[in-house]
Enzyme design. Structure first.
Site, PDB file in Angstrom:
ATOM      1  N   GLY A   1       6.545 -12.780   1.210  1.00 23.94           N
ATOM      2  CA  GLY A   1       5.799 -11.442   1.864  1.00 23.94           C
ATOM      3  C   GLY A   1       5.725 -11.518   3.292  1.00 23.94           C
ATOM      4  N   ILE A   2       4.665 -10.757   3.763  1.00 20.71           N
ATOM      5  CA  ILE A   2       4.295 -10.513   5.214  1.00 20.71           C
ATOM      6  C   ILE A   2       3.449 -11.479   5.862  1.00 20.71           C
ATOM      7  CG2 ILE A   2       2.489  -8.926   4.722  1.00 20.71           C
ATOM      8  CD1 ILE A   2       4.017  -7.204   6.516  1.00 20.71           C
ATOM      9  N   GLY A   3       3.569 -11.874   7.016  1.00 26.71           N
ATOM     10  CA  GLY A   3       2.577 -12.920   7.614  1.00 26.71           C
ATOM     11  C   GLY A   3       3.180 -14.361   8.004  1.00 26.71           C
ATOM     12  N   ALA A   4       2.356 -15.197   8.358  1.00 25.40           N
ATOM     13  CA  ALA A   4       2.422 -16.396   8.775  1.00 25.40           C
ATOM     14  C   ALA A   4       2.734 -17.349   7.669  1.00 25.40           C
ATOM     15  CB  ALA A   4       1.436 -17.161   9.624  1.00 25.40           C
ATOM     16  N   ILE A   5       2.157 -17.249   6.573  1.00 19.46           N
ATOM     17  CA  ILE A   5       2.289 -18.160   5.216  1.00 19.46           C
ATOM     18  C   ILE A   5       3.722 -18.190   4.831  1.00 19.46           C
ATOM     19  CG2 ILE A   5       1.610 -18.447   2.958  1.00 19.46           C
ATOM     20  CD1 ILE A   5      -1.185 -17.888   4.216  1.00 19.46           C
TER      21      ILE A   5
ATOM     22  N   GLU B   1      11.559  -8.089  -0.881  1.00 16.26           N
ATOM     23  CA  GLU B   1      11.662  -6.541  -0.211  1.00 16.26           C
ATOM     24  C   GLU B   1      12.010  -6.824   1.267  1.00 16.26           C
ATOM     25  OE1 GLU B   1       7.450  -5.742  -1.285  1.00 16.26           O
ATOM     26  OE2 GLU B   1       6.984  -5.467   0.890  1.00 16.26           O
TER      27      GLU B   1
ATOM     28  N   GLY C   1       4.592  -4.512  -1.684  1.00 18.69           N
ATOM     29  CA  GLY C   1       5.395  -4.947  -2.912  1.00 18.69           C
ATOM     30  C   GLY C   1       4.531  -6.029  -3.748  1.00 18.69           C
TER      31      GLY C   1
HETATM   32  N1  COA Z   1     -13.279 -11.563   5.425  1.00 17.21           N
HETATM   33  C1  COA Z   1     -12.950 -11.027   6.501  1.00 17.21           C
HETATM   34  N2  COA Z   1     -12.140 -10.796   7.348  1.00 17.21           N
HETATM   35  C2  COA Z   1     -10.914 -11.236   6.790  1.00 17.21           C
HETATM   36  C3  COA Z   1     -10.857 -11.986   5.567  1.00 17.21           C
HETATM   37  C4  COA Z   1     -12.066 -11.938   4.797  1.00 17.21           C
HETATM   38  N3  COA Z   1     -11.982 -12.632   3.714  1.00 17.21           N
HETATM   39  N4  COA Z   1      -9.210 -12.168   5.402  1.00 17.21           N
HETATM   40  C5  COA Z   1      -8.856 -11.558   6.455  1.00 17.21           C
HETATM   41  N5  COA Z   1      -9.656 -11.281   7.103  1.00 17.21           N
HETATM   42  C6  COA Z   1      -9.195 -10.587   8.748  1.00 17.21           C
HETATM   43  C7  COA Z   1      -8.856 -11.602   9.346  1.00 17.21           C
HETATM   44  O1  COA Z   1      -9.597 -12.365  10.146  1.00 17.21           O
HETATM   45  C8  COA Z   1      -7.603 -10.765  10.309  1.00 17.21           C
HETATM   46  O2  COA Z   1      -8.631  -9.972  11.315  1.00 17.21           O
HETATM   47  P1  COA Z   1      -8.153  -9.824  12.665  1.00 17.21           P
HETATM   48  O3  COA Z   1      -6.704  -8.779  12.658  1.00 17.21           O
HETATM   49  O4  COA Z   1      -9.396  -9.128  13.519  1.00 17.21           O
HETATM   50  O5  COA Z   1      -7.629 -10.961  13.246  1.00 17.21           O
HETATM   51  C9  COA Z   1      -7.181  -9.592   9.292  1.00 17.21           C
HETATM   52  O6  COA Z   1      -8.199  -9.608   8.394  1.00 17.21           O
HETATM   53  C10 COA Z   1      -5.857  -9.953   8.913  1.00 17.21           C
HETATM   54  O7  COA Z   1      -5.957 -11.096   8.189  1.00 17.21           O
HETATM   55  P2  COA Z   1      -4.564 -12.318   8.464  1.00 17.21           P
HETATM   56  O8  COA Z   1      -5.109 -13.759   7.822  1.00 17.21           O
HETATM   57  O9  COA Z   1      -4.509 -12.478  10.124  1.00 17.21           O
HETATM   58  O10 COA Z   1      -3.447 -11.565   7.972  1.00 17.21           O
HETATM   59  P3  COA Z   1      -2.007 -11.907   7.676  1.00 17.21           P
HETATM   60  O11 COA Z   1      -1.117 -11.397   8.598  1.00 17.21           O
HETATM   61  O12 COA Z   1      -2.022 -13.304   7.083  1.00 17.21           O
HETATM   62  O13 COA Z   1      -1.830 -11.063   6.328  1.00 17.21           O
HETATM   63  C11 COA Z   1      -2.560  -9.779   4.430  1.00 17.21           C
HETATM   64  C12 COA Z   1      -2.535 -11.126   5.150  1.00 17.21           C
HETATM   65  C13 COA Z   1      -3.515 -10.149   3.093  1.00 17.21           C
HETATM   66  C14 COA Z   1      -3.511  -8.694   5.415  1.00 17.21           C
HETATM   67  C15 COA Z   1      -0.979  -9.535   4.249  1.00 17.21           C
HETATM   68  O14 COA Z   1      -0.516 -10.478   3.530  1.00 17.21           O
HETATM   69  C16 COA Z   1      -1.041  -8.273   3.315  1.00 17.21           C
HETATM   70  O15 COA Z   1      -1.091  -7.306   4.022  1.00 17.21           O
HETATM   71  N6  COA Z   1      -0.786  -8.553   2.092  1.00 17.21           N
HETATM   72  C17 COA Z   1      -0.843  -7.339   1.060  1.00 17.21           C
HETATM   73  C18 COA Z   1       0.627  -6.726   1.022  1.00 17.21           C
HETATM   74  C19 COA Z   1       1.777  -7.666   0.575  1.00 17.21           C
HETATM   75  O16 COA Z   1       1.306  -8.639  -0.009  1.00 17.21           O
HETATM   76  N7  COA Z   1       3.147  -7.315   0.444  1.00 17.21           N
HETATM   77  C20 COA Z   1       3.841  -8.060  -0.262  1.00 17.21           C
HETATM   78  C21 COA Z   1       5.336  -8.185   0.349  1.00 17.21           C
HETATM   79  S1  COA Z   1       5.563  -7.879   2.099  1.00 17.21           S
END
Ligand code: COA
Length: 432
Positions: free
Chosen positions: A214-218, A237, A335
């Site tokens: 997926g998307i992001g650092a993990i 995807e 996705g």
């Molecule tokens: N409570 C409050 N704020 C939260 C939070 C929580 N439980 N979890 C995350 N946040 C905030 C973070 O602090 C961050 O804030 P900022 O932008 O002000 O720094 C923001 O939400 C995004 O979180 P972050 O952990 O930096 O995001 P990420 O880049 O690791 O992405 C998702 C995490 C969940 C947003 C991302 O994986 C996603 O959009 N997933 C859904 C779509 C998906 O899974 N697609 C699959 C294939 S691409």
């Protein structure tokens, strides 16, 4: 007329091309790093000529100027994935959000969201007159197949990728030549917490597995711990730079895939030039439309497929919110559910939701008794399986509500154990 003559006849300036957009039109913008920046800019510069143009866009990596307050009367954004530059417009009521599985976006374009105009970015035509959708095939090719008008920005810096990702010059209406850098996404910095999560996820991945990342650092952190694995494959995807290192090291070779053996099956990518050079003219890359790559029935035909995605919160039942903080939409399902469902159906499929145990600098737990009021249940408690944090792995499928809660508390941050255990004891009327 040969395609060469047709190409020349269709050539025009960006300004002329976007003047074909009419007030009230629905304009679909090419996706993510494939966004045709020149056309998007030209459209915004031409704003005074339009009223109520609906801009449908998913991951917006460009400037997103159509979302600015000064263009409120000219454009209205309809987002299918909220991102950094579109979030504010939606929060302030100047834009809308449409929930939809990524796999279903092409069908949406063919039915209720008919595109009047598509703005896309393509590679230059080959000797047969076919242009490639390059790094963003996803919904962009399906939109091209049903849009009334297709306006193409032809960019020599757009990689030429293979797969079901070509369009012939005869199917374009207006062509604008513009060689400019393709949008890049720098690899994220990976923290020690993310590394620990990556290591935990990697322990669930075996030689010969096929991965969705997926998307992001993990996802990038997971890749760091796969260097000693063998014969991994990709059906995802999206991909980013992390995949290139493992492909060049021979760790990812797609040799054990039962579906599309030998091929990286992808729909879009976001990375640096290193990634874009890797996929350019590379016959092992198979760029397919999103209604193929993300179709759960297609995903399920892989064996040993592992999906890895992230989320915002998980409650003690295992309900996963991945796209909103309370009612505030911060991204979308994308996705995630397509892959969770598909991998769950696949032989020896595994689905992982991986996240740091806390957010907001450690102030809030991401494992919670109840999702925030208004939060979206993205992945349901029946679909979820492995949840991973830096503290370990909770396997949830087939577990009772009580056992799920116990396992999730065990991987929560220790600062929140007391409050979560108190909720456990209240809910299940048993000591933790
Ligand atoms: N409570 C409050 N704020 C939260 C939070 C929580 N439980 N979890 C995350 N946040 C905030 C973070 O602090 C961050 O804030 P900022 O932008 O002000 O720094 C923001 O939400 C995004 O979180 P972050 O952990 O930096 O995001 P990420 O880049 O690791 O992405 C998702 C995490 C969940 C947003 C991302 O994986 C996603 O959009 N997933 C859904 C779509 C998906 O899974 N697609 C699959 C294939 S691409």
């Amino acid at each position: 007329m040969g395609w060469n003559d047709e190409y020349k006849k269709k050539l025009c300036s960006a300004k002329d091309a976007v003047s074909r957009i009419k007030s009230g039109d629905r304009v679909v913008l090419g996706h993510a790093a494939g966004e045709p920046s020149l056309l998007a800019d030209a459209m915004v510069e031409n704003a005074a000529r339009y009223q109520d143009v609906e801009i449908v866009h998913m991951v917006a990596m460009g400037k997103g100027r159509y979302c600015l307050p000064e263009y409120e009367k000219n454009f209205r954004h309809n987002s299918i994935f909220v991102g950094a530059c579109t979030r504010k417009a939606i929060e302030e009521g100047r834009g809308d959000f449409t929930p939809i599985y990524f796999s279903e976006v092409p069908k949406l374009f063919r039915t209720t969201l008919h595109p009047n105009v598509l703005l896309a970015q393509l590679s230059p035509p080959d000797e047969h007159g076919y242009c490639s959708f390059g790094i963003s095939n996803d919904y962009t090719k399906p939109a091209a197949e049903c849009a009334d008008i297709v306006i193409a920005q032809i960019n020599r810096n757009m990689p030429r990728t293979f797969g079901d990702c070509f369009i012939h010059v005869s199917d374009l209406d207006y062509i604008v030549e513009a060689d400019m850098p393709v949008i890049e996404l720098a690899p994220p910095e990976i923290t020690s917490v993310e590394k620990a999560i990556g290591e935990n996820c990697a322990s669930l991945i075996h030689d010969g597995d096929t991965l969705q990342l997926g998307i992001g650092a993990i996802p990038d952190a997971v890749l760091l711990f796969l260097k000693d694995k063998h014969d991994l494959g990709i059906h995802s995807e999206m991909i980013s730079d992390g995949v290139v290192t493992l492909a060049e090291a021979g760790v990812i070779n797609n040799k054990k895939k039962v579906l599309n053996n030998g091929k990286f099956v992808i729909s879009f990518m976001m990375g640096t030039r290193k990634l874009y050079d890797f996929v350019d003219n590379n016959p092992s890359i198979c760029m397919m439309p999103i209604d193929y790559v993300n179709d759960p029935v297609v995903i399920a035909q892989n064996v040993n497929i592992v999906s890895i995605n992230s989320c915002v919160q998980v409650d003690l039942m295992g309900q996963v919110c991945s796209e909103s903080i309370g009612l505030r939409q911060i991204s979308a399902v994308g996705g995630q559910v397509d892959f969770v469902r598909g991998a769950n159906m696949a032989k020896n499929g595994r689905t992982i939701i991986a996240m740091p145990s806390t957010a907001a600098g450690g102030k809030v737990s991401k494992i919670v008794s109840f999702l925030d009021a208004g939060a979206t249940v993205t992945t349901s408690r029946c679909d979820v399986n492995y949840v991973v944090t830096e503290y370990g792995i909770a396997q949830l499928k087939g577990q009772t509500l009580r056992e799920r809660a116990r396992r999730l508390i065990e991987i929560a941050h220790p600062d929140f154990h007391d409050s979560l255990k108190a909720e456990f004891e209240k809910r299940f009327k048993r000591p933790f």
